[in-house]
Design an enzyme around this catalytic site. Structure first.
Site, PDB file in Angstrom:
ATOM      1  N   ASP A  24      55.576  14.290   9.348  1.00 52.76           N
ATOM      2  CA  ASP A  24      55.027  15.226   8.363  1.00 52.76           C
ATOM      3  C   ASP A  24      55.343  14.754   6.946  1.00 52.76           C
ATOM      4  O   ASP A  24      56.322  14.037   6.723  1.00 52.76           O
ATOM      5  CB  ASP A  24      55.595  16.629   8.612  1.00 52.76           C
ATOM      6  CG  ASP A  24      54.731  17.712   7.995  1.00 52.76           C
ATOM      7  OD1 ASP A  24      53.552  17.435   7.670  1.00 52.76           O
ATOM      8  OD2 ASP A  24      55.225  18.837   7.825  1.00 52.76           O
ATOM      9  N   ASN A  50      52.842  13.433   4.721  1.00 59.65           N
ATOM     10  CA  ASN A  50      51.924  12.434   4.151  1.00 59.65           C
ATOM     11  C   ASN A  50      51.196  12.991   2.921  1.00 59.65           C
ATOM     12  O   ASN A  50      51.068  12.309   1.901  1.00 59.65           O
ATOM     13  CB  ASN A  50      50.858  12.029   5.180  1.00 59.65           C
ATOM     14  CG  ASN A  50      51.436  11.256   6.336  1.00 59.65           C
ATOM     15  OD1 ASN A  50      52.574  10.840   6.300  1.00 59.65           O
ATOM     16  ND2 ASN A  50      50.629  11.063   7.372  1.00 59.65           N
ATOM     17  N   GLY A  51      50.694  14.231   3.063  1.00 55.92           N
ATOM     18  CA  GLY A  51      49.933  14.849   1.977  1.00 55.92           C
ATOM     19  C   GLY A  51      50.801  15.027   0.734  1.00 55.92           C
ATOM     20  O   GLY A  51      50.395  14.696  -0.385  1.00 55.92           O
ATOM     21  N   ARG A  52      52.028  15.535   0.952  1.00 58.91           N
ATOM     22  CA  ARG A  52      52.929  15.770  -0.192  1.00 58.91           C
ATOM     23  C   ARG A  52      53.343  14.464  -0.850  1.00 58.91           C
ATOM     24  O   ARG A  52      53.477  14.368  -2.064  1.00 58.91           O
ATOM     25  CB  ARG A  52      54.159  16.567   0.275  1.00 58.91           C
ATOM     26  CG  ARG A  52      53.864  18.064   0.420  1.00 58.91           C
ATOM     27  CD  ARG A  52      54.950  18.785   1.165  1.00 58.91           C
ATOM     28  NE  ARG A  52      54.894  18.496   2.596  1.00 58.91           N
ATOM     29  CZ  ARG A  52      55.855  18.760   3.447  1.00 58.91           C
ATOM     30  NH1 ARG A  52      56.970  19.315   3.022  1.00 58.91           N
ATOM     31  NH2 ARG A  52      55.719  18.486   4.726  1.00 58.91           N
ATOM     32  N   HIS A  64      48.248   9.194   4.431  1.00 61.00           N
ATOM     33  CA  HIS A  64      48.036   8.821   5.841  1.00 61.00           C
ATOM     34  C   HIS A  64      48.016   7.295   5.983  1.00 61.00           C
ATOM     35  O   HIS A  64      48.559   6.756   6.937  1.00 61.00           O
ATOM     36  CB  HIS A  64      46.736   9.420   6.367  1.00 61.00           C
ATOM     37  CG  HIS A  64      46.701  10.934   6.343  1.00 61.00           C
ATOM     38  ND1 HIS A  64      47.778  11.699   6.734  1.00 61.00           N
ATOM     39  CD2 HIS A  64      45.735  11.817   5.977  1.00 61.00           C
ATOM     40  CE1 HIS A  64      47.467  12.980   6.618  1.00 61.00           C
ATOM     41  NE2 HIS A  64      46.239  13.078   6.148  1.00 61.00           N
ATOM     42  N   THR A  81      45.873  19.702  17.792  1.00 57.36           N
ATOM     43  CA  THR A  81      44.654  20.487  18.050  1.00 57.36           C
ATOM     44  C   THR A  81      44.248  21.225  16.768  1.00 57.36           C
ATOM     45  O   THR A  81      43.078  21.301  16.427  1.00 57.36           O
ATOM     46  CB  THR A  81      44.946  21.524  19.171  1.00 57.36           C
ATOM     47  OG1 THR A  81      45.496  20.836  20.291  1.00 57.36           O
ATOM     48  CG2 THR A  81      43.706  22.257  19.600  1.00 57.36           C
ATOM     49  N   TRP A 121      42.102  19.638  13.837  1.00 61.98           N
ATOM     50  CA  TRP A 121      40.625  19.605  13.845  1.00 61.98           C
ATOM     51  C   TRP A 121      40.066  20.554  12.789  1.00 61.98           C
ATOM     52  O   TRP A 121      38.919  20.429  12.383  1.00 61.98           O
ATOM     53  CB  TRP A 121      40.080  20.006  15.224  1.00 61.98           C
ATOM     54  CG  TRP A 121      40.259  18.980  16.306  1.00 61.98           C
ATOM     55  CD1 TRP A 121      41.051  19.099  17.414  1.00 61.98           C
ATOM     56  CD2 TRP A 121      39.616  17.696  16.422  1.00 61.98           C
ATOM     57  NE1 TRP A 121      40.959  17.965  18.194  1.00 61.98           N
ATOM     58  CE2 TRP A 121      40.073  17.092  17.609  1.00 61.98           C
ATOM     59  CE3 TRP A 121      38.706  16.994  15.629  1.00 61.98           C
ATOM     60  CZ2 TRP A 121      39.663  15.823  18.026  1.00 61.98           C
ATOM     61  CZ3 TRP A 121      38.287  15.732  16.044  1.00 61.98           C
ATOM     62  CH2 TRP A 121      38.760  15.161  17.215  1.00 61.98           C
ATOM     63  N   ARG A 158      41.093  20.927   9.727  1.00 61.31           N
ATOM     64  CA  ARG A 158      41.227  20.432   8.350  1.00 61.31           C
ATOM     65  C   ARG A 158      39.821  20.102   7.808  1.00 61.31           C
ATOM     66  O   ARG A 158      38.867  20.011   8.581  1.00 61.31           O
ATOM     67  CB  ARG A 158      42.111  19.187   8.325  1.00 61.31           C
ATOM     68  CG  ARG A 158      43.557  19.533   8.569  1.00 61.31           C
ATOM     69  CD  ARG A 158      44.490  18.417   8.190  1.00 61.31           C
ATOM     70  NE  ARG A 158      45.862  18.877   8.354  1.00 61.31           N
ATOM     71  CZ  ARG A 158      46.928  18.267   7.878  1.00 61.31           C
ATOM     72  NH1 ARG A 158      46.794  17.149   7.189  1.00 61.31           N
ATOM     73  NH2 ARG A 158      48.138  18.751   8.057  1.00 61.31           N
ATOM     74  N   LEU A 192      59.118  -0.838  25.337  1.00 62.67           N
ATOM     75  CA  LEU A 192      58.918   0.520  24.816  1.00 62.67           C
ATOM     76  C   LEU A 192      57.555   1.074  25.239  1.00 62.67           C
ATOM     77  O   LEU A 192      56.559   0.358  25.206  1.00 62.67           O
ATOM     78  CB  LEU A 192      58.985   0.472  23.276  1.00 62.67           C
ATOM     79  CG  LEU A 192      58.643   1.765  22.538  1.00 62.67           C
ATOM     80  CD1 LEU A 192      59.783   2.778  22.680  1.00 62.67           C
ATOM     81  CD2 LEU A 192      58.377   1.494  21.057  1.00 62.67           C
ATOM     82  N   ARG A 232      60.281  23.620  11.799  1.00 60.99           N
ATOM     83  CA  ARG A 232      59.491  24.222  12.887  1.00 60.99           C
ATOM     84  C   ARG A 232      59.011  23.157  13.866  1.00 60.99           C
ATOM     85  O   ARG A 232      59.052  21.964  13.584  1.00 60.99           O
ATOM     86  CB  ARG A 232      58.335  25.055  12.332  1.00 60.99           C
ATOM     87  CG  ARG A 232      57.478  24.337  11.319  1.00 60.99           C
ATOM     88  CD  ARG A 232      56.309  25.234  10.863  1.00 60.99           C
ATOM     89  NE  ARG A 232      55.598  24.563   9.775  1.00 60.99           N
ATOM     90  CZ  ARG A 232      55.728  24.882   8.492  1.00 60.99           C
ATOM     91  NH1 ARG A 232      56.492  25.876   8.114  1.00 60.99           N
ATOM     92  NH2 ARG A 232      55.064  24.207   7.566  1.00 60.99           N
ATOM     93  N   GLU A 285      67.794  17.264  21.171  1.00 60.50           N
ATOM     94  CA  GLU A 285      68.529  17.432  19.921  1.00 60.50           C
ATOM     95  C   GLU A 285      67.505  17.343  18.792  1.00 60.50           C
ATOM     96  O   GLU A 285      66.652  16.442  18.783  1.00 60.50           O
ATOM     97  CB  GLU A 285      69.579  16.324  19.771  1.00 60.50           C
ATOM     98  CG  GLU A 285      70.685  16.404  20.785  1.00 60.50           C
ATOM     99  CD  GLU A 285      71.474  17.718  20.712  1.00 60.50           C
ATOM    100  OE1 GLU A 285      71.692  18.221  19.592  1.00 60.50           O
ATOM    101  OE2 GLU A 285      71.847  18.235  21.775  1.00 60.50           O
TER     102      GLU A 285
HETATM  103  C1  FPP Z   1      51.139  15.186   8.634  1.00 60.50           C
HETATM  104  O1  FPP Z   1      51.152  15.069   7.264  1.00 60.50           O
HETATM  105  C2  FPP Z   1      50.563  14.002   9.220  1.00 60.50           C
HETATM  106  C3  FPP Z   1      49.423  13.970   9.939  1.00 60.50           C
HETATM  107  C4  FPP Z   1      48.615  15.169  10.225  1.00 60.50           C
HETATM  108  C5  FPP Z   1      48.884  12.719  10.441  1.00 60.50           C
HETATM  109  C6  FPP Z   1      49.871  11.669  10.805  1.00 60.50           C
HETATM  110  C7  FPP Z   1      49.126  10.444  11.077  1.00 60.50           C
HETATM  111  C8  FPP Z   1      49.497   9.215  10.677  1.00 60.50           C
HETATM  112  C9  FPP Z   1      50.734   8.913   9.949  1.00 60.50           C
HETATM  113  C10 FPP Z   1      48.652   8.077  11.053  1.00 60.50           C
HETATM  114  C11 FPP Z   1      49.056   7.713  12.433  1.00 60.50           C
HETATM  115  C12 FPP Z   1      48.546   6.423  12.776  1.00 60.50           C
HETATM  116  C13 FPP Z   1      48.763   5.865  13.976  1.00 60.50           C
HETATM  117  C14 FPP Z   1      48.303   4.519  14.185  1.00 60.50           C
HETATM  118  C15 FPP Z   1      49.466   6.584  15.037  1.00 60.50           C
HETATM  119  P1  FPP Z   1      50.448  16.194   6.385  1.00 60.50           P
HETATM  120  O2  FPP Z   1      49.102  15.709   6.007  1.00 60.50           O
HETATM  121  O3  FPP Z   1      50.468  17.495   7.118  1.00 60.50           O
HETATM  122  O4  FPP Z   1      51.405  16.227   5.160  1.00 60.50           O
HETATM  123  P2  FPP Z   1      51.806  17.487   4.273  1.00 60.50           P
HETATM  124  O5  FPP Z   1      52.615  18.388   5.160  1.00 60.50           O
HETATM  125  O6  FPP Z   1      52.616  16.878   3.195  1.00 60.50           O
HETATM  126  O7  FPP Z   1      50.527  18.098   3.780  1.00 60.50           O
END
Ligand code: FPP
Length: 252
Positions: A27, A29-31, A44, A73, A76, A78, A138, A201, A214
């Site tokens: 989690d 990526n957006g922030r 992302h 799920t 979808w 977004r 792995l 969460r 854990e």
């Molecule tokens: C949550 O960040 C992240 C996701 C919904 C997507 C995660 C996907 C990737 C990192 C790409 C994965 C690639 C492979 C090859 C497995 P968010 O967008 O909810 O961030 P935020 O909480 O800051 O808004």
């Protein structure tokens, strides 16, 4: 953190007590992107680099299973442009990384409602799974179009069908019956659940399977999460006493 410190951390990890299965809620990526004045999709894109390095370190340490929550799920719902970009990114990244997965003996597998993917995405991902099926190191599990409630509902329907068909009686349903009807039937339960981005969460992820995992939450956003952060989580896991409902005296 310097490479020296990473090596020190790695040296401090007890290889005899590694978590067999690490599951990660990726989690933030957006922030991460917003903080830099960039589009969410840039987060992302950067997140894919983290997937690569965390797969590397998990494999290097000897972790057996690494499950990554790549698309839920609920995701979808977004904005369509973000859904399309994310799916495209995942498929392209997996295809690009497949030769390296093979080189590193990493087997790719997936859990989730793959019927919701486009035929093309599903076929391309299936090819990557087939190409790594012989790998014995792995196991990288991608949770894609996955949610725990979807999975448990699906399992309940299957079990109900077996009962209706007379193959199973309600009294015969045990913990094991449920586990073997989940998409994770062939995968041991996670020992360590990591969440990046700071939220406390579970977000509909492996609800049944994390019963005794854990939990490790770090405020670090997924794109910034590095090998040292992963090793710190493993080191913290090794400091915990896992009691599985017993007393401290009983497990000693
Ligand atoms: C949550 O960040 C992240 C996701 C919904 C997507 C995660 C996907 C990737 C990192 C790409 C994965 C690639 C492979 C090859 C497995 P968010 O967008 O909810 O961030 P935020 O909480 O800051 O808004």
């Amino acid at each position: 953190m310097s490479t020296d410190n990473l090596q020190e951390l790695i040296a401090g990890i007890d290889r005899g007590r590694l978590p067999r299965h690490v599951a990660i809620i990726m989690d933030g990526n957006g922030r991460w992107a917003k903080k830099r004045g960039m589009e969410r999709s840039a987060g992302h894109v950067e997140g894919v680099n983290t997937v690569r390095r965390i797969t590397e370190i998990a494999s290097e340490l000897g972790v057996g299973y690494l499950t990554l929550y790549a698309f839920s799920t609920e995701n979808w719902n977004r904005p369509q442009a973000e859904v399309d970009a994310l799916m495209h990114l995942i498929v392209v990244a997996i295809e690009r990384e497949t030769p390296d997965l093979i080189k590193n003996n990493v087997r790719l597998t997936m859990i989730g409602d793959l019927d919701r993917l486009t035929d093309e995405a599903r076929e391309r991902l299936k090819r990557c799974m087939d190409d790594t099926a012989h790998c014995t190191g792995l196991t990288l599990v991608l949770a894609l179009s996955y949610s725990s409630r979807w999975e448990i509902t699906r399992a309940a329907r299957e079990i109900a069908r077996e009962v209706l068909a007379g193959h199973l009686s309600p009294q015969e349903i045990t913990d094991d019956t449920i586990s073997t009807h989940l998409t994770t039937a062939a995968i041991p339960d996670p020992d360590l659940l990591i969440r990046t981005g700071g939220d406390m969460r579970i977000s509909n992820f492996l609800l049944w399977q994390v019963a005794y995992a854990e939990i490790y939450v770090t405020p670090t956003y997924w794109p910034d999460f590095d090998k040292t952060d992963f090793c710190r989580a493993v080191a913290e896991y090794q400091r915990r006493e896992r009691r599985f409902g017993l007393t401290s005296e009983q497990v000693k």
